[in-house]
Write an enzyme that holds these catalytic residues in place. Structure first.
Site, mmCIF file in Angstrom:
data_model
loop_
_atom_site.group_PDB
_atom_site.id
_atom_site.type_symbol
_atom_site.label_atom_id
_atom_site.label_comp_id
_atom_site.label_asym_id
_atom_site.label_seq_id
_atom_site.Cartn_x
_atom_site.Cartn_y
_atom_site.Cartn_z
ATOM 1 N N GLU A 155 4.950 -18.948 110.027
ATOM 2 C CA GLU A 155 5.562 -20.818 111.521
ATOM 3 C C GLU A 155 5.376 -21.980 111.001
ATOM 4 O OE1 GLU A 155 2.827 -18.135 111.127
ATOM 5 O OE2 GLU A 155 2.905 -16.846 113.036
ATOM 6 N N THR A 163 -1.558 -10.186 122.616
ATOM 7 C CA THR A 163 -1.785 -8.958 122.690
ATOM 8 C C THR A 163 -1.808 -8.145 121.181
ATOM 9 O OG1 THR A 163 -0.853 -7.928 124.035
ATOM 10 C CG2 THR A 163 -2.232 -8.887 125.541
ATOM 11 N N ARG A 164 -2.941 -7.198 121.292
ATOM 12 C CA ARG A 164 -2.837 -6.264 120.669
ATOM 13 C C ARG A 164 -4.271 -4.577 121.340
ATOM 14 N NH1 ARG A 164 -4.703 -7.736 114.363
ATOM 15 N NH2 ARG A 164 -2.634 -8.514 113.596
#
Ligand SMILES: *[C@@H]1O[C@H](CO)[C@@H](O)[C@H](O)[C@H]1NC(C)=O
Length: 127
Positions: A77, A105-106
């Protein structure tokens, strides 16, 4: 809120970096630092779910790349954003980065290994 991005906008991300959330720290409407449990010294200590870039900015930096390989882990990033903007230019969204509106989320149990034992942030955020 992303839709009103002029150049590059940023916001908090929930359930990332081993914490309940990470966020850009905002003072007087400007990003002045990063609340994160990991490498706060990164130029842009933010997850890829935490920013939007105007297509105009992409088009005016045709050589800017988001490297899948070749960046150190966790630096993708920063390596990308430093090609197209500065921290001073960032546009905070989500009430000056005091609300979690997106989550990293995973499909696995949440990891909070980096969550501080005591409250360290200057704001209270529901995740
Ligand atoms: C963000 O902070 C600036 C400066 O304190 C303020 O003028 C602005 O109204 C705030 N924006 C929101 C959405 O709270």
């Amino acid at each position: 809120q992303m839709r009103t991005t002029r150049k590059v906008s940023v916001w908090p991300v929930g359930l990332v970096g081993g914490r309940r959330y990470e966020r850009p720290v905002v003072e007087n409407g400007k990003v002045v630092g990063w609340y994160t449990g990991w490498r706060a010294d990164r130029p842009f200590a933010i997850d890829m779910a935490g920013f939007a870039v105007s297509l105009q900015v992409i088009l005016s930096h045709p050589k800017a790349v988001f490297k899948r390989r070749g960046s150190q882990p966790g630096m993708q990033e920063s390596d990308f954003l430093k090609q197209i903007t500065t921290v001073e230019e960032l546009e905070p969204k989500a009430n000056n980065c005091t609300k979690v509106l997106v989550w990293h989320t995973r499909t696995e149990k949440v990891n909070l290994a980096n969550e501080p034992k005591h409250h360290l942030d200057t704001v209270n955020i529901e995740v």
